[in-house]
Design an enzyme around this catalytic site. Structure first.
Site, PDB file in Angstrom:
ATOM      1  N   ARG A 168       0.899  -1.347  -0.137  1.00  0.00           N
ATOM      2  CA  ARG A 168      -0.001   0.002  -0.249  1.00  0.00           C
ATOM      3  C   ARG A 168       0.716   1.212   0.018  1.00  0.00           C
ATOM      4  O   ARG A 168       0.513   2.336  -0.701  1.00  0.00           O
ATOM      5  CB  ARG A 168      -0.953  -0.062   1.085  1.00  0.00           C
ATOM      6  CG  ARG A 168      -1.770  -1.139   0.980  1.00  0.00           C
ATOM      7  CD  ARG A 168      -2.858  -1.194   2.459  1.00  0.00           C
ATOM      8  NE  ARG A 168      -2.198  -1.405   3.491  1.00  0.00           N
ATOM      9  CZ  ARG A 168      -2.607  -1.008   4.830  1.00  0.00           C
ATOM     10  NH1 ARG A 168      -3.649  -0.211   4.907  1.00  0.00           N
ATOM     11  NH2 ARG A 168      -1.745  -1.446   5.752  1.00  0.00           N
ATOM     12  N   ASN A 226      -5.978  -2.803   2.473  1.00  0.00           N
ATOM     13  CA  ASN A 226      -6.186  -4.276   2.714  1.00  0.00           C
ATOM     14  C   ASN A 226      -7.503  -4.883   2.591  1.00  0.00           C
ATOM     15  O   ASN A 226      -8.519  -4.377   3.254  1.00  0.00           O
ATOM     16  CB  ASN A 226      -5.205  -4.622   3.871  1.00  0.00           C
ATOM     17  CG  ASN A 226      -3.864  -4.537   3.743  1.00  0.00           C
ATOM     18  OD1 ASN A 226      -3.341  -4.469   2.617  1.00  0.00           O
ATOM     19  ND2 ASN A 226      -3.035  -4.695   4.609  1.00  0.00           N
TER      20      ASN A 226
END
EC number: 3.6.1.7
Length: 91
Positions: free
Chosen positions: A18, A36
């Site tokens: 990320r 996520n």
């Protein structure tokens, strides 16, 4: 403006995926988020911006950062909402 939605699958959690995504999106002038998913093996990415930048971004998602092992990227192109002012990591 265009919108790319991607589900990135593989070893993509716990490997700075990320953060990598946010860095690359910001560099390319894209807005949106990376998040996520609860299954532990997928990251949802939504990015809005210039089509060429989104295509370059998609190539980067397919490779990921060094510790990631991207197995598949499911993509869809959607109508941009312009609801994002930057690129964020969602929790």
């Amino acid at each position: 403006m265009h919108c790319l939605r991607a589900i990135v699958k593989g070893k993509v959690q716990g490997v700075y995926f990320r953060d990598f995504t946010r860095t690359q999106a910001t560099r390319l002038g894209l807005c949106g988020y990376a998040k996520n998913l609860a299954n532990g093996a997928e990251v949802e990415v939504v990015a809005e911006g210039d089509k060429d930048a989104l295509l370059e971004f998609l190539d980067l998602l397919r490779s990921g950062p060094p510790r990631a092992e991207v197995k598949d990227v499911e993509t869809s192109w959607e109508t941009a909402t312009a609801n994002y002012s930057d690129f964020r990591i969602k929790h």
